[in-house]
Design an enzyme around this catalytic site. Structure first.
Site, short mmCIF file in Angstrom:
data_model
loop_
_atom_site.label_atom_id
_atom_site.label_comp_id
_atom_site.label_asym_id
_atom_site.label_seq_id
_atom_site.Cartn_x
_atom_site.Cartn_y
_atom_site.Cartn_z
CB SER A 279 21.61 1.55 11.58
OG SER A 279 21.55 0.17 11.92
CG ASP A 280 17.08 -0.26 6.88
OD1 ASP A 280 16.76 -1.35 7.38
OD2 ASP A 280 16.44 0.27 5.96
CD1 TRP A 281 20.48 -6.64 8.04
CD2 TRP A 281 18.57 -7.08 9.13
NE1 TRP A 281 20.54 -7.92 8.49
CE2 TRP A 281 19.40 -8.23 9.16
CE3 TRP A 281 17.33 -7.12 9.74
CZ2 TRP A 281 19.01 -9.41 9.77
CZ3 TRP A 281 16.93 -8.30 10.36
CH2 TRP A 281 17.76 -9.42 10.37
N GLY A 282 22.03 -3.55 9.14
CA GLY A 282 23.43 -3.63 8.74
C GLY A 282 23.97 -2.41 8.05
CB SER A 283 22.49 0.85 7.04
OG SER A 283 22.20 1.49 8.26
#
Length: 743
Positions: A279-283
């Protein structure tokens, strides 16, 4: 000899297959020993507490969780000392599964290269691959296994700050660059000590956010997705990319992180991707804010079922997946598939054989101080510079010039030259490591040339108190160089801008200096296309320098004095005003196209602005000139299983050695769906001595003529095509036509 070669190839193939079988067996054997908590731990990624690129998860128990086998990967842990310390914690876990260390190595590690968009302006694929190769060598020597690059998002909107991180607006050019960057990062094979895993991002269509706003929604047709935005991802996959990252945006109402169509149907299904998706950061957690998931537990459910294997920083998997499995909502098979994908990469990297193999301090010191890396940075920086204007042969500056006034807020800056998404190592003194523009000019000008400095103004703000000193400096000089632009952190993630004009009073400073009557050269430092109409219309020489990295000052000086003849071409269209955005060269025609710039009556046009851009895609000048002639096609009619050979003569008709990017464009004149007015389908960068000619050849095949038809089939339709050869998308030198026949 042929038999021996065939046998050798067969044995290599069998060995590779056996090796993969061995890794797969090791993965399966390890998986059988893992508890559900340990499996989920492999899907969990935390950041270190420094150099974060998003909101840090506050967790005082990180080290204890590593020892318990509840974390599979870390990011933002820099240097062999610290990666070894964290790896030692992992070796205290029950199964001793090593950690993966990731880092945003976007355009260099210690040695900073030009911004990715600037590198794209080189149109030089070997140079772009070289930049990634050097970055990988330094990062791997510093304990990094994995870079969150390349970004391959196509973007047609310069308001979006992350255009600096990609390759621009064109799918064909972007695909070629995506392939080169993956090859550069990963080298010969994963597991080599100068290789890092590439992570292709952001899957998908992140560059098409509404209004150019970061993290914003995307709404597009399947045809646009497949034809424009997906090909660079497929090219990166074909290059062997180890990992993918999903994107923050929703696409057609479904967040990409929870989008099974993207991740399961396309990436892991149709494309048979065998690596893993992070995932992207916290997505994953952000799907709650999207209004797609009611809480973190539902977000975890959506992400794992959609095909997102590793959770970066949201803790959604860490605290919810086990319960979802217990409830029977998530199959253990889904968990096992994600874990296998991650473990397989750890085995391929050789981490199970020796977890500290990338944490060798002596190798780190040697790699980070390799003088060849600076040479590579200089070469790529020179190639990335774009000459936008050069009236009256203002450039190159004569080496006999007596006095130069070097004016502007960028002149004596150091770290600004690194641009956004640069790695900052705590032990490096960047005021000594980076060559400022002032230092570069001093190095080049020599003792017989006097340099006068005046700052003039700040990057932002309305203060003009420094104008008088700048004007006085200009009046004393034979030539004036003005260095202006954005701050380095005005382009990048979360740096969308509604106003693309030069910040502050910088263009007023240009006006004041131009009024002195002295020859003026303007350097524009930026991470995106900017709007600078007065400067473009009135100043005789303009050089777009982007942000060039460690060797910025030397590269700029070499171009200014003609020791390197600029060869860059724009990878994005430069608008006249923000009101034209999104603007791109390969747009569709309309039923009422304007015939010229002045026609506005009931045609597709602005009544207050020309339709054309300020500077078109593919544009860039040289200190020499190039003539195109003698276009020949091997045939005017072909069938779909045939090819056309295209040739023409390219001559350096000027007085200096130079490089030209010859660009081939095609137009499908009629189709079952509307086709673009022209599309880049090939290019060559050619170096010629003064007076030298060369025959340039291209090949046109079915693939270059294909598109998604009205049934969403990838095909080439019979009909008439226009062929164009040019120096840019708006400067077509040669034209011809041919017909694709029905078989």
């Amino acid at each position: 000899m042929k038999k021996i070669t065939t046998f050798a190839l067969l044995m290599i193939s069998l060995f590779a297959g056996a090796q993969q079988q061995t890794i797969d067996q090791k993965v399966n054997d390890l998986l059988k020993k893992m508890t559900i908590e340990e499996k989920i731990g492999q899907l969990n990624q935390y950041t270190g507490d420094n150099q974060a690129t998003g909101p840090i998860t506050i967790n005082p128990n990180k080290q204890a969780e590593i020892k318990a086998g509840l974390i599979g990967s870390m990011l933002n842990i820099i240097g062999t000392k610290y990666t070894r310390q964290y790896q030692e914690l992992a070796m205290q876990s029950r199964l001793k599964i090593p950690l993966l260390f990731g880092q945003d190595v976007i355009h260099g590690y210690k040695t900073t290269f030009p911004l990715p968009l600037a590198e794209a302006a080189s149109w030089d694929l070997p140079a772009i691959e070289l930049a990634a190769r050097v970055a990988a060598t330094e990062a791997a020597a510093s304990g990094i296994h994995w870079t969150f690059a390349p970004m391959v998002d196509i973007s047609r909107d310069p308001r979006w700050g992350r255009v600096m991180e990609g390759a621009g607006e064109d799918t064909y050019l972007g695909s070629k660059i995506a392939y080169a960057r993956v090859k550069g990062f990963q080298g010969n094979k994963l597991g080599d000590l100068n290789s890092v895993m590439a992570c292709v991002k952001h899957f998908a269509a992140y560059g098409a956010g509404v209004g150019g706003r970061d993290y914003n929604s995307v709404d597009m047709s399947e045809r646009m997705l497949w034809e424009t935005y997906l090909p660079p991802f497929k090219a990166a996959l074909d290059a062997g990319a180890a990992t993918f990252m999903n994107s923050f945006n929703d696409i057609n109402g479904i967040p990409a992180t929870g989008n099974a169509h993207l991740q399961r149907d396309i990436l892991k299904g149709k494309w048979n991707f065998q690596g893993f998706v992070v995932s992207d950061w916290g997505s994953i957690g952000e799907m709650v804010a999207h209004g797609y998931s009611k809480d973190l537990k539902e977000a975890a459910y959506s992400a794992i079922t959609a095909g997102s294997d590793m959770d970066m920083e949201s803790n959604a998997y860490r605290y919810n997946l086990a319960q979802l499995v217990k409830e029977g909502r998530v199959s253990v098979d889904l968990i096992d598939d994600a874990v296998k994908r991650i473990l397989r990469k750890k085995f391929e990297l050789g981490l199970f054989d020796y977890p500290y193999r990338y944490s060798d301090g002596k190798r780190e010191e040697k790699a980070l101080n390799n003088p060849e890396h600076r040479k590579a940075a200089l070469e790529v920086a020179e190639k990335s510079i774009v000459l936008l204007k050069n009236e009256n042969q203002t450039l190159p500056i004569s080496k006999n010039v007596k006095t130069i006034a070097f004016i502007g807020p960028m002149v004596k800056e150091y770290k600004e030259n690194m641009g956004f998404w640069s790695v900052e190592l705590p032990e490096v003194d960047y005021n000594k490591w980076i060559v400022s523009q002032w230092d570069g000019l001093q190095n080049k000008a020599g003792k017989n040339t006097k340099l006068i400095y005046a700052k003039g103004c700040e990057i932002e703000g309305n203060n003009k108190d420094g104008f008088a000193e700048a004007v006085a400096a200009a009046k004393q000089a034979d030539v004036v160089i003005l260095s202006i632009g954005e701050r380095r952190d005005m382009s990048g993630e979360a740096k969308s801008r509604s106003d693309l004009h030069l910040p502050g009073v910088q263009e007023d400073l240009v006006k004041a200096i131009q009024a002195t009557g002295k020859p003026v050269v303007v350097l524009i430092n930026a991470g995106r296309p900017l709007v600078f109409n007065w400067t473009a219309d009135n100043v005789p020489a303009i050089v777009y320098t982007w942000w060039l990295g460690t060797e910025a000052g030397n590269a700029i000086a070499n171009v200014l004095f003609g020791d390197y003849n600029p060869s860059g071409k724009l990878p994005m269209t430069f608008p006249r005003e923000v009101g034209q955005v999104p603007i791109y060269y390969n747009h569709f025609s309309t039923g009422r196209p304007a015939k010229n710039e002045n026609e506005t009556n009931y045609v597709s046009a602005y009544i207050d602005l020309k339709n054309s851009p300020k500077f078109p895609f593919g544009y860039g000048l040289s200190y020499t000139t190039f003539d195109y002639s003698d276009l020949k096609l091997s045939s005017s009619k072909i069938k779909s299983n045939e090819t056309i050979k295209v040739s023409f003569q390219l001559k350096n008709s000027g007085k200096a050695t130079g490089e030209e990017v010859a660009q081939l464009y095609l137009k499908d004149k009629f189709g079952s769906v509307v086709r673009p007015v022209l599309e880049l389908r090939d290019f060559q960068k050619v170096k010629l001595n003064a007076g030298e000619s060369k025959t340039i050849e291209f090949t046109i095949d079915k693939e270059k003529l294909s598109f998604y038809n009205n049934k969403m089939e990838w095909t080439a339709e019979p009909g008439d095509f226009e062929l164009m050869i040019g120096s840019s998308s708006a400067d077509i030198k040669l034209k011809s036509a041919f017909e694709l026949l029905a078989n």
